[in-house]
Scaffold this motif. Structure first.
Motif, PDB file in Angstrom:
ATOM      1  N   PHE A  76       0.853  -1.180   0.000  1.00 48.84           N
ATOM      2  CA  PHE A  76       0.000   0.000   0.000  1.00 48.84           C
ATOM      3  C   PHE A  76       0.886   1.225   0.000  1.00 48.84           C
ATOM      4  CE2 PHE A  76       0.626   1.509   4.301  1.00 48.84           C
ATOM      5  CZ  PHE A  76       1.023   0.373   4.994  1.00 48.84           C
ATOM      6  N   VAL A  77       0.355   2.299  -0.493  1.00 44.28           N
ATOM      7  CA  VAL A  77       1.086   3.564  -0.511  1.00 44.28           C
ATOM      8  C   VAL A  77       0.570   4.374   0.662  1.00 44.28           C
ATOM      9  CG1 VAL A  77       1.603   5.627  -1.845  1.00 44.28           C
ATOM     10  CG2 VAL A  77       1.295   3.428  -3.012  1.00 44.28           C
ATOM     11  N   CYS A  78       1.408   4.532   1.680  1.00 43.04           N
ATOM     12  CA  CYS A  78       0.949   5.246   2.880  1.00 43.04           C
ATOM     13  C   CYS A  78       0.825   6.744   2.636  1.00 43.04           C
ATOM     14  CB  CYS A  78       1.857   4.952   4.063  1.00 43.04           C
ATOM     15  SG  CYS A  78       3.505   5.646   3.965  1.00 43.04           S
ATOM     16  N   LEU A  79       1.252   7.200   1.468  1.00 46.14           N
ATOM     17  CA  LEU A  79       1.235   8.614   1.117  1.00 46.14           C
ATOM     18  C   LEU A  79      -0.131   9.271   1.333  1.00 46.14           C
ATOM     19  CD1 LEU A  79       3.436  10.471   0.057  1.00 46.14           C
ATOM     20  CD2 LEU A  79       2.701   9.957  -2.245  1.00 46.14           C
ATOM     21  N   SER A  80      -1.200   8.539   1.097  1.00 42.71           N
ATOM     22  CA  SER A  80      -2.538   9.132   1.187  1.00 42.71           C
ATOM     23  C   SER A  80      -3.337   8.638   2.390  1.00 42.71           C
ATOM     24  CB  SER A  80      -3.313   8.832  -0.102  1.00 42.71           C
ATOM     25  OG  SER A  80      -3.417   7.423  -0.279  1.00 42.71           O
ATOM     26  N   HIS A  81      -2.699   7.919   3.298  1.00 45.46           N
ATOM     27  CA  HIS A  81      -3.413   7.335   4.439  1.00 45.46           C
ATOM     28  C   HIS A  81      -3.086   8.068   5.737  1.00 45.46           C
ATOM     29  CE1 HIS A  81      -5.103   3.887   2.327  1.00 45.46           C
ATOM     30  NE2 HIS A  81      -3.978   3.869   1.630  1.00 45.46           N
ATOM     31  N   THR A  82      -3.710   9.211   5.947  1.00 44.39           N
ATOM     32  CA  THR A  82      -3.458  10.032   7.127  1.00 44.39           C
ATOM     33  C   THR A  82      -3.692   9.254   8.413  1.00 44.39           C
ATOM     34  OG1 THR A  82      -4.129  11.978   5.875  1.00 44.39           O
ATOM     35  CG2 THR A  82      -4.052  12.205   8.279  1.00 44.39           C
ATOM     36  N   GLU A  83      -4.810   8.537   8.500  1.00 42.87           N
ATOM     37  CA  GLU A  83      -5.130   7.775   9.716  1.00 42.87           C
ATOM     38  C   GLU A  83      -4.041   6.753  10.018  1.00 42.87           C
ATOM     39  OE1 GLU A  83      -8.862   5.216  11.513  1.00 42.87           O
ATOM     40  OE2 GLU A  83      -8.355   4.924   9.393  1.00 42.87           O
ATOM     41  N   LEU A  84      -3.599   6.054   9.004  1.00 47.88           N
ATOM     42  CA  LEU A  84      -2.563   5.040   9.179  1.00 47.88           C
ATOM     43  C   LEU A  84      -1.255   5.677   9.656  1.00 47.88           C
ATOM     44  CD1 LEU A  84      -1.917   1.902   8.428  1.00 47.88           C
ATOM     45  CD2 LEU A  84      -0.593   3.004   6.648  1.00 47.88           C
ATOM     46  N   VAL A  85      -0.833   6.744   8.997  1.00 53.12           N
ATOM     47  CA  VAL A  85       0.418   7.410   9.358  1.00 53.12           C
ATOM     48  C   VAL A  85       0.358   7.919  10.793  1.00 53.12           C
ATOM     49  CG1 VAL A  85       1.863   9.445   8.890  1.00 53.12           C
ATOM     50  CG2 VAL A  85       1.083   8.009   6.999  1.00 53.12           C
ATOM     51  N   GLN A  86      -0.731   8.558  11.182  1.00 51.02           N
ATOM     52  CA  GLN A  86      -0.841   9.103  12.538  1.00 51.02           C
ATOM     53  C   GLN A  86      -0.938   8.015  13.596  1.00 51.02           C
ATOM     54  OE1 GLN A  86      -4.201  11.783  12.162  1.00 51.02           O
ATOM     55  NE2 GLN A  86      -2.835  13.515  11.793  1.00 51.02           N
ATOM     56  N   THR A  87      -1.434   6.843  13.229  1.00 56.68           N
ATOM     57  CA  THR A  87      -1.549   5.731  14.166  1.00 56.68           C
ATOM     58  C   THR A  87      -0.234   4.979  14.312  1.00 56.68           C
ATOM     59  OG1 THR A  87      -3.892   5.472  13.637  1.00 56.68           O
ATOM     60  CG2 THR A  87      -2.804   3.589  14.662  1.00 56.68           C
ATOM     61  N   VAL A  88       0.444   4.749  13.208  1.00 57.01           N
ATOM     62  CA  VAL A  88       1.649   3.924  13.197  1.00 57.01           C
ATOM     63  C   VAL A  88       2.896   4.687  13.634  1.00 57.01           C
ATOM     64  CG1 VAL A  88       3.173   2.610  11.667  1.00 57.01           C
ATOM     65  CG2 VAL A  88       0.705   2.352  11.477  1.00 57.01           C
ATOM     66  N   ALA A  89       3.013   5.949  13.273  1.00 59.84           N
ATOM     67  CA  ALA A  89       4.236   6.716  13.558  1.00 59.84           C
ATOM     68  C   ALA A  89       4.645   6.687  15.033  1.00 59.84           C
ATOM     69  CB  ALA A  89       4.095   8.149  13.051  1.00 59.84           C
ATOM     70  N   PRO A  90       3.725   6.910  15.981  1.00 63.69           N
ATOM     71  CA  PRO A  90       4.157   6.878  17.393  1.00 63.69           C
ATOM     72  C   PRO A  90       4.707   5.510  17.809  1.00 63.69           C
ATOM     73  CG  PRO A  90       2.006   7.915  17.198  1.00 63.69           C
ATOM     74  CD  PRO A  90       2.323   7.317  15.860  1.00 63.69           C
ATOM     75  N   GLU A  91       4.127   4.449  17.299  1.00 64.80           N
ATOM     76  CA  GLU A  91       4.607   3.106  17.635  1.00 64.80           C
ATOM     77  C   GLU A  91       5.987   2.861  17.041  1.00 64.80           C
ATOM     78  OE1 GLU A  91       4.900  -0.398  19.482  1.00 64.80           O
ATOM     79  OE2 GLU A  91       3.269   1.050  19.797  1.00 64.80           O
ATOM     80  N   LEU A  92       6.214   3.299  15.803  1.00 65.89           N
ATOM     81  CA  LEU A  92       7.528   3.149  15.191  1.00 65.89           C
ATOM     82  C   LEU A  92       8.574   3.955  15.952  1.00 65.89           C
ATOM     83  CD1 LEU A  92       6.592   3.249  11.408  1.00 65.89           C
ATOM     84  CD2 LEU A  92       7.328   1.264  12.739  1.00 65.89           C
ATOM     85  N   VAL A  93       8.221   5.149  16.378  1.00 65.80           N
ATOM     86  CA  VAL A  93       9.142   5.994  17.149  1.00 65.80           C
ATOM     87  C   VAL A  93       9.557   5.277  18.431  1.00 65.80           C
ATOM     88  CG1 VAL A  93       9.284   8.127  18.518  1.00 65.80           C
ATOM     89  CG2 VAL A  93       8.421   8.198  16.171  1.00 65.80           C
ATOM     90  N   LYS A  94       8.620   4.624  19.103  1.00 65.25           N
ATOM     91  CA  LYS A  94       8.927   3.894  20.337  1.00 65.25           C
ATOM     92  C   LYS A  94       9.935   2.773  20.096  1.00 65.25           C
ATOM     93  CE  LYS A  94       4.295   3.993  22.007  1.00 65.25           C
ATOM     94  NZ  LYS A  94       3.171   3.165  22.440  1.00 65.25           N
ATOM     95  N   ARG A  95       9.888   2.177  18.902  1.00 66.68           N
ATOM     96  CA  ARG A  95      10.736   1.026  18.596  1.00 66.68           C
ATOM     97  C   ARG A  95      12.110   1.394  18.028  1.00 66.68           C
ATOM     98  NH1 ARG A  95       6.996  -3.848  16.839  1.00 66.68           N
ATOM     99  NH2 ARG A  95       5.168  -3.346  18.098  1.00 66.68           N
ATOM    100  N   LEU A  96      12.305   2.656  17.708  1.00 73.05           N
ATOM    101  CA  LEU A  96      13.589   3.091  17.155  1.00 73.05           C
ATOM    102  C   LEU A  96      14.665   3.147  18.228  1.00 73.05           C
ATOM    103  CD1 LEU A  96      13.000   6.165  14.791  1.00 73.05           C
ATOM    104  CD2 LEU A  96      13.884   3.919  14.163  1.00 73.05           C
TER     105      LEU A  96
END
Length: 133
Positions: free
Chosen positions: A29-49
């Motif tokens: 999928f192209v996350c470019l147009s999925h605002t809900e997905l980006v806003q939901t996933v980004a905090p979790e990815l940040v925690k795992r970095l």
């Protein structure tokens, strides 16, 4: 058509498999147009970095995810590797990569100033999610 049922951070998506080569199909999928997905996933990815100095992404699909992650992390900027050499680039650095989705070699470019910023630093490369089958 075959689909891949995808769930991440409680969000569910049904992704069609797309054949990109013989015996290779991707549910992408192209996350470019999925605002809900980006806003939901980004905090979790940040925690795992692990601790990083910069986030970097290739132009273009990962830009919105990388932006959101850098915003959450309080970073003032992130680095984008461009798919072509731009006239504004001074002393650019290039690197060839093989893209799974386009099935060909591509050259990514960094402005020399950006290359200098990340030299010797901890850099996380952020890309959009691809599921293989």
């Amino acid at each position: 058509m075959k689909y891949f049922d995808f769930e991440i951070c409680g969000l569910k998506r049904k992704l069609p498999y797309v054949e990109v080569a013989e015996n290779l199909a991707l549910a992408s999928f192209v996350c470019l147009s999925h605002t809900e997905l980006v806003q939901t996933v980004a905090p979790e990815l940040v925690k795992r970095l692990p601790p990083v100095d910069y986030l970097m992404t290739a132009e273009a699909k990962g830009i919105c995810l990388t932006y959101e992650m850098s915003r959450i992390m309080g970073m003032k900027e992130f680095i984008v590797a461009r798919k072509s050499r731009k006239p504004y680039m001074v002393n650019p650095v290039s690197h060839s990569v093989h893209s799974v989705t386009t099935q060909k070699e591509q050259t990514l470019w960094l402005d020399g100033c950006d290359a200098d910023k990340i030299r010797g630093k901890r850099v996380a490369l952020i890309d959009d999610v691809i599921c293989h089958h």
